[in-house]
Design an enzyme around this catalytic site. Structure first.
Site, short mmCIF file in Angstrom:
data_model
loop_
_atom_site.label_atom_id
_atom_site.label_comp_id
_atom_site.label_asym_id
_atom_site.label_seq_id
_atom_site.Cartn_x
_atom_site.Cartn_y
_atom_site.Cartn_z
N HIS A 112 5.41 3.95 23.56
CA HIS A 112 4.26 3.47 24.32
C HIS A 112 3.32 4.66 24.50
CE1 HIS A 112 6.19 -0.35 25.19
NE2 HIS A 112 7.28 0.31 25.54
N HIS A 122 7.53 -0.09 17.27
CA HIS A 122 8.99 -0.27 17.35
C HIS A 122 9.58 -0.10 15.96
CE1 HIS A 122 12.19 -3.29 16.37
NE2 HIS A 122 12.82 -2.61 17.30
N ARG A 126 20.10 -0.43 11.26
CA ARG A 126 21.48 -0.44 11.73
C ARG A 126 22.41 -0.95 10.63
NH1 ARG A 126 18.34 -4.19 13.67
NH2 ARG A 126 18.79 -6.37 13.18
#
Length: 286
Positions: A112, A122, A126
């Site tokens: 931000h 963002h 993973r």
């Protein structure tokens, strides 16, 4: 299968750590290059999960460029609870009732910004493993409160280049998935201007899927840094700040209500501060 996948788990976890280190260094370099007297620095805190594993929470607050940014990594393992088992079964993972063990490692980033003209962003990638299946997931999306078409185009072009190097169908597929995933149903609008999102990626070739996931991670700084540097000096008004704070409210709503990673982290007992680091430092609702 557990023993067979130990080398892959080690490689994946090491990659997420190295990507974290590269991004943290780049963001601190951006703070230093801004030229102010007090460049922001990350506060690094180890995190633990009672049932197994942990990670590093790296958060910068009150920087010159970043109002709040978190770059977290984790490697967790253990046994999935009933709700998580049902969620995995709903996604087509077989055998969870018989053997609900899991292992997961990844990196998660949310930034931000101070200047309302510089977009929030963002990114995460993973690897997830169970005794019955493995897969990769992740992506990145841009969240401007004041959109500039050239910034959106640059961000998407960098992600498309990473996708096209592996499969000509990836970008179109994963862009559409991001548009669907980052939509806020109760507001009837998208969270931002999109990017790419993918999950359950298992082509049967672990090495190829891992290299693709690495390339998505490498593409992030190429996509985001030029956009950030382009907007740092743009004058901002009080009205711009109001627009930014209200957009942050939308971002917070999405992450608390819909985001899979938030739900999984809280349901599996990971450190709540690390899970919720994605929330903005200040936001507004009307």
């Amino acid at each position: 299968m557990t023993e067979d996948f130990d080398p892959q788990k080690t490689r994946a976890a090491a990659w997420f750590r190295s990507l974290r280190d590269e991004i943290v260094a780049a963001f601190e370099g951006l703070e230093t290059g801004f030229g102010g007297a007090n460049p922001g620095r990350f506060e690094v805190t180890p995190t633990t999960r009672e049932s197994g594993g942990g990670g590093l929470m790296s958060v910068m607050r009150g920087g010159q460029v970043f109002e709040k940014v978190g770059v977290n990594i984790s490697t967790v393992f253990g046994t999935l609870g009933d709700r998580a088992q049902k969620a995995m079964a709903a996604r087509g993972v077989p055998g969870m009732a018989d053997d609900p063990r899991f292992w997961a490692s990844g990196i998660s980033l949310v930034a931000h910004m101070q200047n309302p003209h510089t977009p929030a962003v963002h990114m995460n990638t993973r690897m997830f493993w169970t005794p019955h299946a493995w897969w990769f997931g992740g992506g990145a999306d841009l969240n401007p409160c004041i959109e500039y078409a050239e910034d959106t185009a640059h961000f998407h072009a960098a992600l498309q280049a990473a996708c096209d190097a592996h499969d000509p169908d990836y970008y179109g597929k994963f862009k559409a998935w991001a548009d669907e995933y980052f939509f806020v149903p109760h507001r009837g609008r998208a969270r931002g201007v999109g990017g790419i999102f993918y999950d359950d990626l298992n082509t049967g070739d672990w090495d190829a899927d891992f290299v693709f996931t690495q390339d998505v991670g490498r593409a992030f700084l190429k996509a985001f840094l030029p956009v950030t540097e382009r907007r740092l000096g743009t004058p901002a008004t009080e009205d711009d700040r109001e627009v930014q704070l209200r957009h942050r409210g939308l971002y917070a709503e999405y992450n608390l209500v819909y985001d899979r990673g938030t739900k999984f982290g809280l349901e599996t007992g990971h450190n709540a501060e690390a899970v919720l680091m994605s929330l903005p430092p200040v936001a507004k609702w009307y």
